[in-house]
Design an enzyme around this catalytic site. Structure first.
Site, PDB file in Angstrom:
ATOM      1  N   THR A   3     -98.232 -55.057   1.735  1.00 49.88           N
ATOM      2  CA  THR A   3     -97.608 -53.908   1.079  1.00 49.88           C
ATOM      3  C   THR A   3     -97.452 -54.152  -0.420  1.00 49.88           C
ATOM      4  O   THR A   3     -97.370 -55.303  -0.861  1.00 49.88           O
ATOM      5  CB  THR A   3     -96.216 -53.666   1.726  1.00 49.88           C
ATOM      6  N   ASP A   4     -97.352 -53.053  -1.173  1.00 52.94           N
ATOM      7  CA  ASP A   4     -97.072 -53.197  -2.609  1.00 52.94           C
ATOM      8  C   ASP A   4     -95.623 -53.626  -2.854  1.00 52.94           C
ATOM      9  O   ASP A   4     -95.255 -53.968  -3.977  1.00 52.94           O
ATOM     10  CB  ASP A   4     -97.389 -51.896  -3.365  1.00 52.94           C
ATOM     11  N   GLU A   5     -94.795 -53.585  -1.809  1.00 60.43           N
ATOM     12  CA  GLU A   5     -93.380 -53.948  -1.995  1.00 60.43           C
ATOM     13  C   GLU A   5     -93.201 -55.424  -2.356  1.00 60.43           C
ATOM     14  O   GLU A   5     -92.139 -55.823  -2.810  1.00 60.43           O
ATOM     15  CB  GLU A   5     -92.564 -53.599  -0.749  1.00 60.43           C
ATOM     16  N   TYR A  28     -87.442 -57.400   4.173  1.00 64.53           N
ATOM     17  CA  TYR A  28     -88.783 -56.988   4.633  1.00 64.53           C
ATOM     18  C   TYR A  28     -89.829 -57.412   3.617  1.00 64.53           C
ATOM     19  O   TYR A  28     -90.816 -58.092   3.952  1.00 64.53           O
ATOM     20  CB  TYR A  28     -88.828 -55.462   4.851  1.00 64.53           C
ATOM     21  N   LYS A  79     -92.933 -60.189   3.890  1.00 59.28           N
ATOM     22  CA  LYS A  79     -94.350 -59.844   3.680  1.00 59.28           C
ATOM     23  C   LYS A  79     -94.925 -60.710   2.554  1.00 59.28           C
ATOM     24  O   LYS A  79     -96.053 -61.187   2.639  1.00 59.28           O
ATOM     25  CB  LYS A  79     -94.498 -58.356   3.339  1.00 59.28           C
TER      26      LYS A  79
HETATM   27  N1  LIG Z   1     -95.921 -48.025   6.479  1.00 60.38           N
HETATM   28  C1  LIG Z   1     -96.372 -48.186   5.242  1.00 60.38           C
HETATM   29  O1  LIG Z   1     -96.259 -47.294   4.402  1.00 60.38           O
HETATM   30  C2  LIG Z   1     -97.066 -49.479   4.852  1.00 60.38           C
HETATM   31  C3  LIG Z   1     -97.584 -49.604   3.555  1.00 60.38           C
HETATM   32  C4  LIG Z   1     -98.276 -50.786   3.227  1.00 60.38           C
HETATM   33  C5  LIG Z   1     -98.427 -51.789   4.157  1.00 60.38           C
HETATM   34  N2  LIG Z   1     -97.882 -51.640   5.412  1.00 60.38           N
HETATM   35  C6  LIG Z   1     -98.093 -52.737   6.376  1.00 60.38           C
HETATM   36  O2  LIG Z   1     -98.915 -52.216   7.408  1.00 60.38           O
HETATM   37  C7  LIG Z   1     -98.589 -52.831   8.649  1.00 60.38           C
HETATM   38  C8  LIG Z   1     -98.298 -51.781   9.697  1.00 60.38           C
HETATM   39  O3  LIG Z   1     -97.190 -50.978   9.254  1.00 60.38           O
HETATM   40  P1  LIG Z   1     -96.685 -49.755  10.133  1.00 60.38           P
HETATM   41  O4  LIG Z   1     -95.939 -48.849   9.224  1.00 60.38           O
HETATM   42  O5  LIG Z   1     -97.782 -49.232  10.950  1.00 60.38           O
HETATM   43  O6  LIG Z   1     -95.649 -50.499  11.085  1.00 60.38           O
HETATM   44  P2  LIG Z   1     -95.046 -50.044  12.493  1.00 60.38           P
HETATM   45  O7  LIG Z   1     -93.642 -50.567  12.487  1.00 60.38           O
HETATM   46  O8  LIG Z   1     -95.274 -48.592  12.735  1.00 60.38           O
HETATM   47  O9  LIG Z   1     -95.921 -50.832  13.566  1.00 60.38           O
HETATM   48  C9  LIG Z   1     -95.822 -52.211  13.742  1.00 60.38           C
HETATM   49  C10 LIG Z   1     -96.489 -52.569  15.054  1.00 60.38           C
HETATM   50  O10 LIG Z   1     -96.427 -54.004  15.202  1.00 60.38           O
HETATM   51  C11 LIG Z   1     -95.999 -54.300  16.530  1.00 60.38           C
HETATM   52  N3  LIG Z   1     -95.300 -55.606  16.512  1.00 60.38           N
HETATM   53  C12 LIG Z   1     -94.103 -55.881  15.908  1.00 60.38           C
HETATM   54  N4  LIG Z   1     -93.780 -57.176  16.117  1.00 60.38           N
HETATM   55  C13 LIG Z   1     -94.795 -57.718  16.845  1.00 60.38           C
HETATM   56  C14 LIG Z   1     -95.049 -59.014  17.344  1.00 60.38           C
HETATM   57  N5  LIG Z   1     -94.175 -60.013  17.157  1.00 60.38           N
HETATM   58  N6  LIG Z   1     -96.184 -59.233  18.047  1.00 60.38           N
HETATM   59  C15 LIG Z   1     -97.082 -58.213  18.255  1.00 60.38           C
HETATM   60  N7  LIG Z   1     -96.884 -56.967  17.798  1.00 60.38           N
HETATM   61  C16 LIG Z   1     -95.758 -56.720  17.101  1.00 60.38           C
HETATM   62  C17 LIG Z   1     -95.098 -53.145  16.923  1.00 60.38           C
HETATM   63  O11 LIG Z   1     -94.968 -53.032  18.335  1.00 60.38           O
HETATM   64  C18 LIG Z   1     -95.824 -51.971  16.292  1.00 60.38           C
HETATM   65  O12 LIG Z   1     -96.788 -51.442  17.159  1.00 60.38           O
HETATM   66  C19 LIG Z   1     -97.412 -53.762   8.361  1.00 60.38           C
HETATM   67  O13 LIG Z   1     -97.907 -55.064   8.185  1.00 60.38           O
HETATM   68  C20 LIG Z   1     -96.825 -53.228   7.058  1.00 60.38           C
HETATM   69  O14 LIG Z   1     -96.212 -54.248   6.316  1.00 60.38           O
HETATM   70  C21 LIG Z   1     -97.207 -50.526   5.764  1.00 60.38           C
END
Ligand SMILES: NC(=O)c1ccc[n+]([C@@H]2O[C@H](COP(=O)([O-])OP(=O)(O)OC[C@H]3O[C@@H](n4cnc5c(N)ncnc54)[C@H](O)[C@@H]3O)[C@@H](O)[C@H]2O)c1
Length: 342
Positions: A122-124, A158, A162
């Site tokens: 993430t950009d965070e 968080y 990351k």
């Molecule tokens: N949401 C955003 O805007 C955003 C932006 C940039 C990067 N990201 C990154 O993208 C990725 C996905 O984000 P998201 O918003 O889809 O998250 P989300 O919370 O919707 O999904 C996370 C998934 O990971 C699974 N999970 C959690 N802990 C686990 C573990 N210990 N073992 C196996 N599975 C596990 C959960 O069951 C879920 O299906 C993350 O790494 C996040 O940091 C998100």
């Protein structure tokens, strides 16, 4: 690349990428490794062909399971995470466990078997930027957006976990020759996003007859990208990216929270001021903004969903048509926010 593992593939962005791969790359088989936490939902994968997608319910910190799966794979694309800032302020431990130990477990297995690894971040990790109006170049000058050279400065637990996971990957590349790339993306929106997150929370509040809630004064800026553009960017990096590099993903979608909320209200035929201000998140980052020129110029990636209003209208339509997907959880999510006056 015939067999890939997508961790967190039952969550918001992970499930969208699985749909993306199934629809665009018929030669690829996807193994989803997902623990199905509150944020994971097997329904996000329903309708996908069983011979192309297999869901393994398990934990990325389970070294034995990870070893077994990685041994058979050509690449691991790592999305699984604890992902909600507000939860990390209440109880950081699952964030440390999944985001740091989970990443460690995956990269150890990839190093052992020489498997290609892509790390989704993430950009965070970069902390925040001043608002455009307070900058000499009004947000476009040198250093006024995040690049892969920006120093890490995370604000929330968080973001810190990351950042820690990114640093593990960087060290594994340098010390052990892990064949990896990293991407840091801005805020995503689109279907299958958990209703605890800003945009779906507002939409589902309106659909449930509740007033939307805006943190603080709503001036915080996020750089919105449609989840499908995130998927195409990750695929581009996985297949064309230079090993060892970090690419920032964004589609020039800076909007402040108040404006996003007003747009949702307008698109849902509500008065522009039909919302409540609630207590701000502690340590709430002010502005995120991505400079994605490296990804565009080096790898030729071009985002397709750059009309935010249109993307938002589609997202509203999806939540309106898929009430079954979210309705059962709505009360509990709002009760959690209410405890914190949010
Ligand atoms: N949401 C955003 O805007 C955003 C932006 C940039 C990067 N990201 C990154 O993208 C990725 C996905 O984000 P998201 O918003 O889809 O998250 P989300 O919370 O919707 O999904 C996370 C998934 O990971 C699974 N999970 C959690 N802990 C686990 C573990 N210990 N073992 C196996 N599975 C596990 C959960 O069951 C879920 O299906 C993350 O790494 C996040 O940091 C998100």
């Amino acid at each position: 690349m015939k067999n890939i593992i997508v961790t967190g593939g039952a969550g918001f962005i992970g499930s969208n990428v699985v749909h993306y791969v199934v629809n665009n790359h018929p030669e690829v088989h996807v193994t989803v490794l997902d623990k199905l936490t509150y944020a994971g939902n097997r329904k996000n994968l329903s309708g996908l062909p069983a011979d192309r997608v297999e869901l393994v319910v398990g934990d990325i910190t389970d070294a034995e399971l990870v070893d077994q799966l990685v041994k058979e794979a050509d690449a691991v694309v790592h999305y699984a995470a604890e992902s909600h800032n507000d939860n990390s302020l209440k109880d950081p431990f699952p964030f440390v466990q999944t985001n740091i130990i989970g990443t460690y477990t995956l990269i150890e297995a990839c190093r052992k078997y020489g498997v290609r690894y892509h790390h989704v971040s993430t950009d965070e990790v970069y902390g925040d930027l001043p608002l455009r109006e307070d900058l000499p170049g009004k947000g476009e000058g040198p250093g006024e957006k995040f690049t892969s050279e920006t120093a890490y400065n995370p604000s929330s637990p968080y973001a810190a976990t990351k950042a820690g996971s990114d640093l593990l990957v960087k060290a594994w590349m340098r010390s052990f020759g892990l064949s990896a790339t990293i991407s840091n993306c801005s805020n995503n929106y689109g279907p299958y996003q958990h209703i605890e997150k800003f945009i779906p929370r507002q939409i589902t509040n309106i659909l449930s007859g509740m007033r939307p809630k805006l943190y603080g004064d709503g001036k915080n800026v996020r750089d919105w990208i449609h989840v499908d553009d995130h998927s195409s960017a990750v695929w581009t990096i996985l297949t064309k990216g230079r090993i060892g590099e970090t690419y920032l993903i964004g589609s020039d979608g800076e909007e402040n929270n108040q404006h996003v909320l007003e747009l949702i209200l307008e698109l849902m035929d509500q008065p522009k001021d039909a919302y409540d201000h609630v207590k701000d998140r502690v340590g709430h980052d002010l502005r995120y903004a991505i400079d994605s020129r490296k990804l565009r110029e080096e790898l030729g990636w071009i985002p397709q969903f750059t009309d935010f209003r249109e993307g938002l209208a589609d997202t509203i339509k999806w939540y309106t048509e898929n009430k079954d997907w979210w309705a059962a959880e709505k009360e509990a999510v709002e009760a959690k926010y209410a405890k914190n006056n949010q």
